[in-house]
Design a protein around this motif. Structure first.
Motif, PDB file in Angstrom:
ATOM      1  N   SER A  85       0.812  -1.215   0.000  1.00  0.00           N
ATOM      2  CA  SER A  85       0.000   0.000   0.000  1.00  0.00           C
ATOM      3  C   SER A  85       0.849   1.270   0.000  1.00  0.00           C
ATOM      4  CB  SER A  85      -0.933  -0.006   1.211  1.00  0.00           C
ATOM      5  OG  SER A  85      -0.199   0.070   2.425  1.00  0.00           O
ATOM      6  N   GLN A  86       2.091   1.178   0.496  1.00  0.00           N
ATOM      7  CA  GLN A  86       2.972   2.353   0.555  1.00  0.00           C
ATOM      8  C   GLN A  86       3.776   2.557  -0.724  1.00  0.00           C
ATOM      9  OE1 GLN A  86       5.454   1.649   3.996  1.00  0.00           O
ATOM     10  NE2 GLN A  86       3.666   1.194   5.286  1.00  0.00           N
ATOM     11  N   ALA A  87       3.863   1.529  -1.561  1.00  0.00           N
ATOM     12  CA  ALA A  87       4.774   1.588  -2.709  1.00  0.00           C
ATOM     13  C   ALA A  87       4.263   2.534  -3.783  1.00  0.00           C
ATOM     14  CB  ALA A  87       4.944   0.190  -3.293  1.00  0.00           C
ATOM     15  N   GLN A  88       5.208   3.231  -4.400  1.00  0.00           N
ATOM     16  CA  GLN A  88       4.902   4.084  -5.546  1.00  0.00           C
ATOM     17  C   GLN A  88       5.419   3.494  -6.848  1.00  0.00           C
ATOM     18  OE1 GLN A  88       5.743   8.264  -5.101  1.00  0.00           O
ATOM     19  NE2 GLN A  88       5.343   8.231  -2.904  1.00  0.00           N
ATOM     20  N   LYS A  89       6.446   2.629  -6.745  1.00  0.00           N
ATOM     21  CA  LYS A  89       7.018   1.994  -7.926  1.00  0.00           C
ATOM     22  C   LYS A  89       7.122   0.483  -7.709  1.00  0.00           C
ATOM     23  CE  LYS A  89       9.811   5.948  -9.455  1.00  0.00           C
ATOM     24  NZ  LYS A  89      11.184   6.377  -9.842  1.00  0.00           N
ATOM     25  N   PRO A  90       5.971  -0.181  -7.507  1.00  0.00           N
ATOM     26  CA  PRO A  90       6.023  -1.626  -7.262  1.00  0.00           C
ATOM     27  C   PRO A  90       6.223  -2.426  -8.545  1.00  0.00           C
ATOM     28  CG  PRO A  90       3.757  -0.891  -7.292  1.00  0.00           C
ATOM     29  CD  PRO A  90       4.601   0.347  -7.474  1.00  0.00           C
ATOM     30  N   GLY A 150      -6.038   3.917  -4.359  1.00  0.00           N
ATOM     31  CA  GLY A 150      -6.316   5.073  -3.511  1.00  0.00           C
ATOM     32  C   GLY A 150      -5.066   5.915  -3.336  1.00  0.00           C
ATOM     33  N   ARG A 151      -4.491   5.874  -2.132  1.00  0.00           N
ATOM     34  CA  ARG A 151      -3.310   6.669  -1.827  1.00  0.00           C
ATOM     35  C   ARG A 151      -2.162   6.332  -2.786  1.00  0.00           C
ATOM     36  NH1 ARG A 151      -0.551   5.900   3.981  1.00  0.00           N
ATOM     37  NH2 ARG A 151      -0.233   3.848   3.034  1.00  0.00           N
ATOM     38  N   ASN A 152      -1.429   7.339  -3.208  1.00  0.00           N
ATOM     39  CA  ASN A 152      -0.306   7.200  -4.152  1.00  0.00           C
ATOM     40  C   ASN A 152      -0.742   6.695  -5.526  1.00  0.00           C
ATOM     41  OD1 ASN A 152       1.624   8.052  -2.253  1.00  0.00           O
ATOM     42  ND2 ASN A 152       1.861   5.961  -1.450  1.00  0.00           N
ATOM     43  N   GLY A 153      -2.035   6.748  -5.801  1.00  0.00           N
ATOM     44  CA  GLY A 153      -2.537   6.235  -7.069  1.00  0.00           C
ATOM     45  C   GLY A 153      -1.949   6.942  -8.272  1.00  0.00           C
ATOM     46  N   ALA A 154      -1.799   8.273  -8.201  1.00  0.00           N
ATOM     47  CA  ALA A 154      -1.259   9.022  -9.334  1.00  0.00           C
ATOM     48  C   ALA A 154       0.182   8.633  -9.606  1.00  0.00           C
ATOM     49  CB  ALA A 154      -1.356  10.528  -9.069  1.00  0.00           C
ATOM     50  N   ALA A 155       0.971   8.459  -8.542  1.00  0.00           N
ATOM     51  CA  ALA A 155       2.369   8.069  -8.711  1.00  0.00           C
ATOM     52  C   ALA A 155       2.475   6.685  -9.332  1.00  0.00           C
ATOM     53  CB  ALA A 155       3.086   8.099  -7.362  1.00  0.00           C
ATOM     54  N   ARG A 156       1.613   5.794  -8.908  1.00  0.00           N
ATOM     55  CA  ARG A 156       1.660   4.437  -9.445  1.00  0.00           C
ATOM     56  C   ARG A 156       1.205   4.385 -10.905  1.00  0.00           C
ATOM     57  NH1 ARG A 156       0.770   2.867  -3.911  1.00  0.00           N
ATOM     58  NH2 ARG A 156      -1.447   3.386  -4.062  1.00  0.00           N
ATOM     59  N   ARG A 157       0.221   5.211 -11.235  1.00  0.00           N
ATOM     60  CA  ARG A 157      -0.213   5.268 -12.644  1.00  0.00           C
ATOM     61  C   ARG A 157       0.908   5.792 -13.527  1.00  0.00           C
ATOM     62  NH1 ARG A 157      -5.046   6.756 -10.125  1.00  0.00           N
ATOM     63  NH2 ARG A 157      -4.589   8.995 -10.311  1.00  0.00           N
ATOM     64  N   SER A 158       1.625   6.781 -13.044  1.00  0.00           N
ATOM     65  CA  SER A 158       2.753   7.322 -13.802  1.00  0.00           C
ATOM     66  C   SER A 158       3.850   6.267 -13.969  1.00  0.00           C
ATOM     67  CB  SER A 158       3.311   8.560 -13.098  1.00  0.00           C
ATOM     68  OG  SER A 158       4.467   9.030 -13.749  1.00  0.00           O
ATOM     69  N   TRP A 159       4.113   5.549 -12.889  1.00  0.00           N
ATOM     70  CA  TRP A 159       5.119   4.478 -12.932  1.00  0.00           C
ATOM     71  C   TRP A 159       4.715   3.388 -13.933  1.00  0.00           C
ATOM     72  CZ3 TRP A 159       9.691   2.578 -12.400  1.00  0.00           C
ATOM     73  CH2 TRP A 159       9.915   1.221 -12.135  1.00  0.00           C
ATOM     74  N   ARG A 160       3.468   2.997 -13.916  1.00  0.00           N
ATOM     75  CA  ARG A 160       2.985   1.979 -14.838  1.00  0.00           C
ATOM     76  C   ARG A 160       3.125   2.456 -16.283  1.00  0.00           C
ATOM     77  NH1 ARG A 160      -1.495   1.128 -12.503  1.00  0.00           N
ATOM     78  NH2 ARG A 160      -2.853   2.508 -13.710  1.00  0.00           N
ATOM     79  N   ALA A 161       2.781   3.697 -16.528  1.00  0.00           N
ATOM     80  CA  ALA A 161       2.889   4.239 -17.886  1.00  0.00           C
ATOM     81  C   ALA A 161       4.342   4.262 -18.353  1.00  0.00           C
ATOM     82  CB  ALA A 161       2.293   5.640 -17.942  1.00  0.00           C
ATOM     83  N   THR A 162       5.257   4.605 -17.432  1.00  0.00           N
ATOM     84  CA  THR A 162       6.684   4.618 -17.778  1.00  0.00           C
ATOM     85  C   THR A 162       7.164   3.223 -18.158  1.00  0.00           C
ATOM     86  OG1 THR A 162       7.132   6.507 -16.331  1.00  0.00           O
ATOM     87  CG2 THR A 162       8.998   5.085 -16.876  1.00  0.00           C
ATOM     88  N   CYS A 163       6.778   2.240 -17.355  1.00  0.00           N
ATOM     89  CA  CYS A 163       7.195   0.852 -17.634  1.00  0.00           C
ATOM     90  C   CYS A 163       6.644   0.367 -18.965  1.00  0.00           C
ATOM     91  CB  CYS A 163       6.724  -0.069 -16.505  1.00  0.00           C
ATOM     92  SG  CYS A 163       7.567   0.185 -14.929  1.00  0.00           S
ATOM     93  N   GLN A 164       5.399   0.665 -19.241  1.00  0.00           N
ATOM     94  CA  GLN A 164       4.786   0.202 -20.484  1.00  0.00           C
ATOM     95  C   GLN A 164       5.371   0.916 -21.701  1.00  0.00           C
ATOM     96  OE1 GLN A 164       0.687   0.875 -19.207  1.00  0.00           O
ATOM     97  NE2 GLN A 164       0.348  -1.335 -19.084  1.00  0.00           N
ATOM     98  N   GLN A 165       5.721   2.188 -21.535  1.00  0.00           N
ATOM     99  CA  GLN A 165       6.343   2.903 -22.637  1.00  0.00           C
ATOM    100  C   GLN A 165       7.720   2.325 -22.952  1.00  0.00           C
ATOM    101  OE1 GLN A 165       4.866   5.316 -24.593  1.00  0.00           O
ATOM    102  NE2 GLN A 165       6.685   4.868 -25.850  1.00  0.00           N
ATOM    103  N   ARG A 166       8.454   1.969 -21.904  1.00  0.00           N
ATOM    104  CA  ARG A 166       9.763   1.339 -22.121  1.00  0.00           C
ATOM    105  C   ARG A 166       9.607   0.016 -22.847  1.00  0.00           C
ATOM    106  NH1 ARG A 166      12.269   2.178 -16.217  1.00  0.00           N
ATOM    107  NH2 ARG A 166      13.267   4.199 -16.482  1.00  0.00           N
ATOM    108  N   ALA A 167       8.582  -0.741 -22.488  1.00  0.00           N
ATOM    109  CA  ALA A 167       8.363  -2.022 -23.171  1.00  0.00           C
ATOM    110  C   ALA A 167       8.129  -1.800 -24.658  1.00  0.00           C
ATOM    111  CB  ALA A 167       7.189  -2.759 -22.535  1.00  0.00           C
ATOM    112  N   ARG A 168       7.411  -0.743 -24.999  1.00  0.00           N
ATOM    113  CA  ARG A 168       7.187  -0.427 -26.420  1.00  0.00           C
ATOM    114  C   ARG A 168       8.474   0.074 -27.070  1.00  0.00           C
ATOM    115  NH1 ARG A 168       2.189   1.310 -24.124  1.00  0.00           N
ATOM    116  NH2 ARG A 168       3.000   3.415 -23.788  1.00  0.00           N
ATOM    117  N   ASP A 169       9.194   0.933 -26.365  1.00  0.00           N
ATOM    118  CA  ASP A 169      10.412   1.524 -26.936  1.00  0.00           C
ATOM    119  C   ASP A 169      11.504   0.480 -27.176  1.00  0.00           C
ATOM    120  OD1 ASP A 169       9.201   3.992 -26.832  1.00  0.00           O
ATOM    121  OD2 ASP A 169      10.211   4.632 -24.988  1.00  0.00           O
ATOM    122  N   HIS A 170      11.557  -0.516 -26.310  1.00  0.00           N
ATOM    123  CA  HIS A 170      12.635  -1.518 -26.388  1.00  0.00           C
ATOM    124  C   HIS A 170      12.127  -2.879 -26.856  1.00  0.00           C
ATOM    125  CE1 HIS A 170      15.417   1.278 -24.522  1.00  0.00           C
ATOM    126  NE2 HIS A 170      14.558   1.479 -23.545  1.00  0.00           N
ATOM    127  N   ALA A 171      10.998  -2.881 -27.540  1.00  0.00           N
ATOM    128  CA  ALA A 171      10.469  -4.142 -28.061  1.00  0.00           C
ATOM    129  C   ALA A 171      11.451  -4.760 -29.056  1.00  0.00           C
ATOM    130  CB  ALA A 171       9.123  -3.900 -28.735  1.00  0.00           C
TER     131      ALA A 171
END
Length: 587
Positions: free
Chosen positions: A201-206, A338-359
């Protein structure tokens, strides 16, 4: 009713329908008891392989593909020693097997009798348990315990060493065999679940880090539900591939030495690793001291010994994985959105973009066959295929480029890295699933280690399709010598390989050859359409390398790829240690 006949009936009672073996003197009473066992209500089919190592690997592949106990049989002495590699592979990859070996009569034990070895002692480091049966009356307990131990908890191989006099002894007084239930998996304690939930629940970049224990624990569906509900980026180990479908939007790919750049960068930047059924293997972690340096760890595993063994677990959750994941799914999802949701959404988007960039790219120049593109295309043509791999560069290309949808589609020698695994494992898988599409992907080095099993394919008419990638070298060792030993190529030249098409045809197996990429599509179509077993021999460039690559003694963010120059590779990546060099062979 002697001991051997009682054992045959006991195997049938345990649900065994197929066993793999090779007869000899000390196990001959058992083979006499098998005569006629292939018919009747509880038919027991014996598959005659052409080398005992083939028997162990075939039983291994049978068990991996199904989750059922694989059974192999050999005689004493050299028969037993030839099983060792396949048993060790099962032990290190947690594969349930029961291994039956003949032994000289009890009166001759310790006399250096013909083909006598201390099989009990020899096998002890590579099995969950060893049994030496000294009396016929011990058979009911030994057989029941062997199968229970092989199946229970973290699965593995169990040895039954069977002296000849026990096999021929009177067993008419023994009761019918009664299988024993497996030990019930322990449930996680509430305190450990609360600790895990607090960290998640505390993690921002799980990051979820899934391993082979997911399939072993029948936790695939629970794992997928957890990932879908929490929307956490996920990486998988070699043996975890397929736990999340390859095309899943949260699947960043395999981590580790030959993992994807997106997966490795995500792990290195994570502030929390949620480790599910994985063991922090050195092939996955790279330099352990620098692995995920900013991450706290939630470690879920059935095996207490794995939790905290190599990396401290801030929250260790021991217990049944489906129960653990199910208990955490809804609470974690509620907290993460809930808490830290925006940070986690940003982290998820970063990871997925990297997957596309380095496919992975499949537009390599030239007219020669590009192995990654061939394997990707084959996975598209046979999406439900069970793939048995040998060990080497082709093994890593399969891991990187095959689209797996279930972990039991991917049979590979992970921890041991045993060359010669692929063909007999494919035989075992095909015999376990008669209607399945089974493909063996091998290399020219690995293939010749158990090439005799082509005769087994032919005898039983098994429709296994073999893709043999031939670079006329021990490719992975050659790659390491190129990068880390100043191109001092030592004993990797296989340019005197036989004509593999002719070899296959000599065994009565149809075969094709390709050496240009414009031939690949038709060849793959023809291979899959072939009636019965078939081999496709694929000539590839000797200089082809597996990319990316994490050099020895480096962390997973320090990956090499084809854009790195020769000079950079030498200056930034010092020569590996002796241990690294030894592991290169099995990489």
């Amino acid at each position: 009713m002697n001991g051997a006949r009682w054992l045959v009936q006991a195997l049938a009672a345990e649900g065994v329908d197929t066993l793999f073996g090779y007869p000899g003197g000390a196990i001959m009473p058992f083979y006499d008891a098998l005569h006629g066992a292939a018919t009747g209500e509880h038919a027991l089919k014996h598959v005659l392989v052409r080398h005992e190592q083939g028997a162990a690997f075939a039983a291994n592949g049978y068990a991996r593909a199904s989750g059922q106990v694989g059974v192999c049989v050999a005689t004493s002495g050299p028969g037993a020693t030839n099983l060792v590699t396949g048993i060790a592979d099962a032990m290190l990859d947690s594969v349930p097997m029961v291994v039956i070996t003949g032994q000289v009569s009890t009166a001759l034990m310790g006399t250096d009798a013909f083909q006598e070895l201390d099989v009990f002692g020899m096998m002890m480091p590579i099995v969950k348990h060893s049994f030496l049966v000294r009396r016929v009356d011990d058979l009911p307990n030994v057989v029941a315990e062997a199968f229970r131990i092989a199946r229970s908890g973290r699965p593995g191989p169990v040895l039954i060493d069977l002296p000849k006099d026990v096999q021929i002894g009177d067993a008419s007084h023994l009761p019918a065999h009664a299988p024993r239930p497996v030990d019930e998996a322990s449930r996680p304690i509430d305190a450990s679940l609360h600790a895990a939930l607090a960290l998640i629940s505390q993690a921002q970049k799980p990051v979820v880090y899934g391993g082979g224990g997911i399939a072993l624990g029948d936790a695939v569906q629970a794992f997928r539900t957890f990932v879908d509900a929490t929307q956490i980026p996920t990486v998988l180990t070699l043996r975890g591939l397929g736990a999340l479908p390859s095309e899943h939007p949260l699947n960043l790919g395999m981590l580790g030495m030959h993992g994807s750049r997106a997966a490795n960068l995500a792990v290195q930047e994570a502030d929390l690793l949620i480790v599910v059924g994985a063991r922090f293997d050195d092939r996955a972690t790279g330099k352990l001291a620098e692995f995920a340096p900013n991450a706290r760890v939630v470690h879920m595993d059935l095996d207490t010994c794995e939790i905290g063994k190599l990396r401290h677990a801030d929250a260790g959750v021991r217990g049944d994985l489906p129960t653990t994941l199910t208990a955490l799914t809804l609470p974690c999802a509620a907290h993460l959105h809930g808490r830290n949701g925006a940070a986690r959404r940003s982290w998820r988007a970063t990871c997925q973009q990297r997957a596309r960039d380095h496919a992975a790219r499949y537009d390599a120049p030239g007219d020669t066959v590009f192995a990654p593109a061939l394997l990707k295309r084959l996975s598209e043509l046979a999406p439900q295929a069970v793939v048995a791999c040998d060990v080497g560069q082709h093994q890593m290309w399969v891991a990187q480029h095959w689209r797996f949808n279930d972990p039991r589609q991917h049979l590979t020698s992970g921890a041991l890295g045993a060359m010669g695994f692929g063909l007999p494992a494919a035989i075992g898988a095909q015999l376990q699933q008669a209607d399945a599409q089974v493909v063996c992907v091998s290399g020219d080095g690995s293939f010749l280690m158990n090439v005799q099993e082509l005769a087994t394919l032919r005898r039983y008419g098994l429709p296994v399709k073999i893709v043999l990638l031939d670079n006329q070298a021990l490719g992975m060792v050659r790659q390491w010598q190129e990068l880390f030993f100043d191109k001092r190529y030592s004993e990797i030249d296989l340019s005197d390989n036989p004509d593999f098409v002719a070899v296959a045809q000599a065994f009565g197996i149809q075969a094709l050859h390709v050496d240009r990429r414009d031939q690949v599509e038709d060849a793959l179509q023809a291979l899959l359409a072939a009636d019965g077993p078939a081999l496709l021999h694929v000539a590839i460039d000797t200089a082809a390398n597996v990319w990316p690559l994490v050099p020895p003694n480096h962390n997973n963010a320090q990956m090499l790829d084809p854009t790195d120059t020769e000079a950079e590779a030498r200056t930034t990546n010092p020569s590996p240690t002796a241990e690294d060099s030894r592991h290169a062979i099995s990489a």
